[in-house]
Scaffold this active site. Structure first.
Site, PDB file in Angstrom:
ATOM      1  N   ASP A   1       1.061  -0.979  -0.053  1.00 48.78           N
ATOM      2  CA  ASP A   1       0.294   0.153  -0.298  1.00 48.78           C
ATOM      3  C   ASP A   1       0.625   1.369   0.204  1.00 48.78           C
ATOM      4  O   ASP A   1       2.118   0.915  -0.051  1.00 48.78           O
ATOM      5  CB  ASP A   1      -0.786   0.583   1.519  1.00 48.78           C
TER       6      ASP A   1
HETATM    7  C1  BGC Z   1      -4.708   3.453  -0.059  1.00 48.65           C
HETATM    8  C2  BGC Z   1      -5.251   1.997  -0.746  1.00 48.65           C
HETATM    9  C3  BGC Z   1      -5.040   3.321  -2.308  1.00 48.65           C
HETATM   10  C4  BGC Z   1      -3.630   4.123  -2.229  1.00 48.65           C
HETATM   11  C5  BGC Z   1      -3.473   4.521  -3.786  1.00 48.65           C
HETATM   12  C6  BGC Z   1      -4.222   4.411  -0.145  1.00 48.65           C
HETATM   13  O1  BGC Z   1      -3.470   5.073   0.789  1.00 48.65           O
HETATM   14  O2  BGC Z   1      -4.814   2.410   1.127  1.00 48.65           O
HETATM   15  O3  BGC Z   1      -6.370   1.522  -1.465  1.00 48.65           O
HETATM   16  O4  BGC Z   1      -5.208   2.261  -3.211  1.00 48.65           O
HETATM   17  O5  BGC Z   1      -3.855   4.656  -0.982  1.00 48.65           O
HETATM   18  O6  BGC Z   1      -4.356   6.140  -3.610  1.00 48.65           O
END
Ligand code: BGC
Length: 761
Positions: A308
Site C-alpha cells: 500500500d
Molecule cells: C489506500 C489504497 C490506495 C492507495 C493509492 C492508500 O492510501 O489505502 O487503497 O489504493 O492509497 O491511492
C-alpha cells in the site's frame, strides 16, 4: 513493433510524464487513450523518428532486438519472462520493483518495457494524480463512470453483475492507459465504524468471495490486472498504519482470508496489495507468514505483491518477506527501500540475487499476462452508455428496502400532489469524495434530480435541506413546515463521505446519524407520518425513529445514476431486490467488536476477541436481535419457498450434496429474490457459529412463476479450519441445511449426514 526510443529524454516542459508515456505507448502498441486517438499516425511517427535519434545521443544501447523471444506473443508466458529477465541488468530489475511516480514504474526503453500505470480503484478509474504529489494532475480526459459503492454491489448478491462491473471498469482502465487497477477491496466489515466499509463487500467471507471473483474475472478479461486489497486484516482506519492485529488462526482462515484466497485462486487476480497494519508484530506489506507462507506457498500465487502507498518500512523485510513492488512512500523514488538500498544490498551480498529475480519475474509475469507487450492488447472504451447502464443496474439492484409498512411504497404519482424531499443528501454529490476510491465522474444524478425527473410535471416537489454540517436550527423548522404541507415526505439523509463518515483515513466516531438527524427525522415524522426514510452510505443507528416511520431504505452510494436508480425504486419502475451484506445492529454495543470492548485496541494492539463471531455469526450464536438481519431485504412482491430436497451426489470437490427447492412469486409484480443457504453443524469438535452462509442464488420471477433453484455444496461448505491439524476439516457429522430470504428468515430446512470426515487445504 518498434522499440528503443526514449521519450524520457524530452524535457518536462515539452511533455508531462503521462503525456510522454501516452506517446510512447501509443507508438509502441497503438493508440490507447482518448487523447492518443486524436493523434494522427503521421504525428506519432514523426515524433518517433526524432525520439529514435535520442538514445544514441545519450550513449544508450539503441533498440531492443525486435526478434527477441519475449516479444513473440505465441511463446508461453514463462518462456517470455525468462528470456526478458535474462537480458536485464540488476539496475533494470530494480526498476521493476519500485515506483517512479505516485502511480507508475519506470519504462526501460532499451528493452521496450513501457511505463506501467496503476490507478485506484475500486469504484471506477480515479482521476490522474500528479507525478510527485497527491494533487490532481488536472487532465481533461480523466473522467470515468462512477460505479456504486462496493457495499452496494455486494447488496445485489449478483456475481454476474460484479463481472459486468469489473469488465466495464477494465474497459475504462484500458481507455485511460492503465495496467493495474487497485481493487477490489475485500476487507471484512468487522465494525460498523470502519471508515472504508463502503468500499468493501460486507461482513461475510462467502459473499465477499463470490463478488470478488466475479469482479476480478470481468476486469481481467480486459488485459488489466486487478489488485485485490488490503491483504490482510485492514478492518479499521484508526491507526491503520501501525495497529497490530492479534487474531486466532481459525478466525484468520475462516473469516478474513477466504475472499483473498478466492480472489487469487478462483478469480486469478494477478496483483495483491499488502495492508498498512501489522499482523503478529510484522507489517502486512512485509509479513513473512501472510505473503511468503500463505499467499505464495500455500495458495500458489504467481503474481505480484505491491505495498500500500507508504506501507513498506525496511529494505531487509521488504527484500525477504514477500513484497515485490514498493509503491508510494514520500522519499525520492530512487531512495525507496526496494530501490538503491536494495541494489546496494544485492551488490554487497546481503540479499541474494535470486530474491530480486523472483520479484522482477513476478512483475514481468503480470505484464505478459495482461498483454502489455502484445500488439492486439485491448484499447478499452470510456463512459459508454453500456457502462452507465451497468452502474445503474448495480445501484438499482443494490438498494435495500428495509421496511415498508402498509405498502406505502411504491409511490403512485397519480395519488400525490406534493412531495417534500428533505435532507442534504438529496442534493449532495458523492462520487468525487471518500479518499482513494473517489471518481471524477462523467456526471452524477442526485436523488433530487432523479425524483424531479421521475415524478413528472403533475407532482409538485418541494426541497428542504433539513440539516447540513454545522447547519442552523431553522433548517429543521423549514423542513418540518415543508413536511406538514406535503402529501408524502422523502427524507434523504444518512452518512456522506466527509472525514469521520464513509471516508478513508479515519473511522466514524460513533454509530449515530450525523448532524442531529435522529431528532430531525422524529420531528418530520411527527409532522407527516407518511415519511419515507432513505439513508445513504453505510448503516447507522435507527433505534430512535425506526418504529415511527412506515418505510426505510438503505441506498448506499449509487454512482453516477444514483438519483435515477432511487427514483425507479421509489416509484416502482424497478422492484427492490437488494439484500443486506451486513447486519444492522440496534445499537453499536450489540455488535461483537464493541460488545467485547476490543475496538479500536489499546497501546497499538487490537485483539479480535470475538474470533469467528463476526456479524450475523455473533448475533445468531448469542441470540441478540438485530435491527435488520444480514441478508434482509424486502420486495414489492412476495415469494414462497417450498420442496427442499437434498440430492446426495458424493463428489467432494464439486457437490457432496445439492440442495434443490422451489421459489414461487406469489404477488402481482415481477421481481428478484436472493435465496440464501446456511449450514449449521450439529456436533462439531470445535465450536462453530450457529449458521454460516454457504450458497445463494438470485432469481428473477414473473408473477405466479415458480423456479427451481439448485445450490451444489462441496466439501468446503461443511468445513472448518483446524489449527492443530493445520488443515480444513469437514467432519463426519449431522448438518442442517437452512434456506430462506435472510439469515433470520429461514423458510426451509432439512438434515444431511456427512458419511466420513474429509480433510483438505
Ligand atoms: C489506500 C489504497 C490506495 C492507495 C493509492 C492508500 O492510501 O489505502 O487503497 O489504493 O492509497 O491511492
Amino acid at each position: 513493433m518498434v522499440a528503443g526510443w526514449d521519450v524520457e529524454f524530452l524535457p518536462s516542459s515539452v511533455l508531462s510524464i503521462p503525456q510522454k508515456n501516452r506517446l510512447a505507448t501509443a507508438c509502441l502498441s497503438g493508440p490507447r487513450t482518448y487523447t492518443q486517438r486524436l493523434m494522427t499516425r503521421t504525428t506519432c511517427f514523426s515524433f518517433l523518428f526524432a525520439l529514435m535519434l535520442l538514445p544514441s545521443l545519450h550513449g544508450q544501447t539503441p533498440l531492443a532486438d525486435p526478434h527477441a523471444l519475449y516479444l513473440d506473443p505465441s511463446q508461453p508466458i514463462e518462456k517470455r519472462v525468462d528470456d526478458l529477465l535474462s537480458r536485464m541488468t540488476p539496475e533494470e530489475k530494480i526498476a521493476m520493483v519500485h515506483a517512479d511516480s505516485k502511480f507508475s514504474t519506470a519504462a526501460i526503453p532499451r528493452l521496450g518495457i513501457p511505463y506501467r500505470w496503476m490507478s485506484d480503484g475500486p469504484l471506477g478509474v480515479r482521476e490522474d494524480i500528479s507525478h510527485d504529489s497527491w494533487n490532481a494532475a488536472g487532465h481533461t480526459d480523466d473522467y470515468s463512470t462512477a460505479m456504486p459503492a462496493g457495499i452496494c454491489l455486494a447488496a445485489t448478491w449478483d456475481p454476474e453483475l460484479a463481472y459486468a462491473e469489473g469488465q466495464a471498469i477494465g474497459q475504462e482502465a484500458r481507455a485511460r492507459g492503465k495496467d493495474i487497477m487497485l481493487g477490489p477491496g475485500v476487507n471484512i466489515y468487522r465494525t460498523p465504524l470502519c471508515g472504508r466499509n463502503f468500499e468493501y463487500f460486507g461482513e461475510d467471507p462467502f459473499l465477499s468471495s463470490r463478488m470478488a471473483v466475479g469482479y476480478i474475472q470481468g476486469e481481467q478479461s480486459q488485459d488489466i490486472s486487478s489488485c485485490v486489497k488490503h491483504f490482510a486484516l485492514n478492518n479499521q482506519e484508526f491507526e491503520r498504519g501501525s495497529i497490530d492485529v492479534e487474531i486466532d488462526e481459525r478466525a484468520l482462515r475462516e473469516i478474513y482470508l477466504p475472499a483473498f484466497r478466492a480472489a487469487v485462486q478462483e478469480g486469478g487476480a494477478w496483483s495483491v496489495m499488502g495492508a498498512y497494519n501489522q499482523f503478529r508484530g510484522q507489517h502486512c506489506c512485509e509479513n513473512d507468514y501472510l505473503l511468503n507462507e500463505i499467499l505464495k506457498k500455500e495458495w500458489g500465487f504467481k503474481g505480484l505483491v505491491m505495498s500500500d502507498w507508504g506501507g513498506a518500512h525496511s529494505t531487509r523485510e521488504c527484500a525477504l518477506y514477500g513484497l515485490d513492488l514498493e509503491m508510494g512512500s514520500s522519499q525520492p523514488y530512487n531512495e525507496y527501500y526496494l530501490a538503491q538500498p536494495y541494489l546496494d544490498g544485492i551488490k554487497s551480498g546481503e540479499f541474494p540475487m535470486s530474491g530480486l529475480d523472483d520479484k522482477a519475474r513476478r512483475n514481468l509475469r503480470v505484464m505478459f499476462a495482461t498483454h502489455v507487450f502484445d500488439p492486439g492488447r485491448t484499447n478499452g472504451s470510456l463512459n459508454t452508455p453500456a457502462h452507465q447502464m451497468v452502474s445503474r443496474r448495480v445501484a438499482e439492484e443494490g438498494i435495500v428496502l428495509l421496511k415498508n409498512e402498509n405498502n406505502i411504497l411504491p409511490l403512485d404519482p397519480a395519488q400525490i400532489k406534493t412531495i417534500a424531499v428533505i435532507g442534504e443528501n438529496a442534493v449532495r454529490l458523492q462520487a468525487h469524495y471518500g479518499g482513494s476510491s473517489e471518481i471524477k465522474s462523467f456526471y452524477e444524478i442526485t436523488p433530487l434530480q432523479g425524483l424531479v425527473k421521475r415524478a413528472g410535471r403533475d407532482v409538485n416537489i418541494v426541497f428542504s435541506e433539513g440539516y447540513e454540517k454545522g447547519g442552523s436550527p431553522d433548517l429543521a423548522d423549514r423542513a418540518v413546515a415543508a413536511a406538514k404541507a406535503a402529501d408524502v415526505v422523502i427524507y434523504v439523509g444518512g452518512l456522506n463521505k466527509d472525514a469521520g463518515g464513509d471516508c478513508e483515513g479515519a473511522d466514524r466516531k460513533n454509530f449515530k446519524l450525523p448532524y442531529n438527524q435522529d431528532e430531525l427525522i422524529q420531528k418530520i415524522v411527527a409532522a407527516n407520518p407518511k415519511t419515507i426514510v432513505v439513508l445513504l452510505g453505510t448503516p447507522a443507528e435507527m433505534d430512535a425513529w425506526v418504529d415511527q416511520v412506515p418505510a426505510v431504505l438503505q441506498a448506499w452510494y449509487g454512482g453516477l445514476e444514483a438519483g435515477n436508480a432511487l427514483a425507479a425504486i421509489l416509484f416502482g419502475d424497478a422492484n427492490p431486490s437488494g439484500k443486506l451484506p451486513c447486519t444492522i445492529p440496534k445499537k453499536l454495543e450489540d455488535s461483537p467488536a464493541h460488545a467485547l470492548g476490543t475496538y479500536p485496541g489499546t497501546n497499538g494492539v487490537v485483539t479480535y476477541k470475538e474470533g469467528l463471531l463476526v456479524g450475523y455469526r455473533w448475533f445468531d450464536t448469542k441470540n441478540i436481535a438485530p435491527q435488520f438481519p444480514f441478508g434482509h431485504g424486502l420486495s414489492y412482491t412476495s415469494f414462497k419457498y417450498s420442496n427442499l430436497k437434498l440430492i446426495v451426489d458424493g463428489d467432494d470437490d464439486s457437490a457432496v450434496v445439492t440442495a434443490q427447492f422451489d421459489i414461487h412469486n406469489t404477488g402481482s409484480r415481477a421481481g428478484a429474490e436472493v435465496a440464501q443457504l446456511y449450514v449449521h453443524e450439529n456436533g462439531p469438535d470445535l465450536p462453530r457459529p450457529e449458521k454460516e452462509l454457504k450458497g445463494f442464488k438470485r432469481v428473477y420471477l414473473q408473477p405466479d412463476q415458480t423456479v427451481t433453484v439448485s445450490i451444489p455444496l462441496s466439501k468446503t461448505a461443511f468445513g472448518y479450519y483446524d489449527p492443530t491439524r493445520k488443515s480444513w476439516v469437514a467432519q463426519k457429522d449431522d448438518f442442517k441445511i437452512l434456506v430462506g430470504g435472510s439469515s433470520r428468515d429461514i423458510q426451509l430446512s432439512d438434515s444431511f449426514k456427512l458419511p466420513a470426515t474429509l480433510t483438505f487445504n
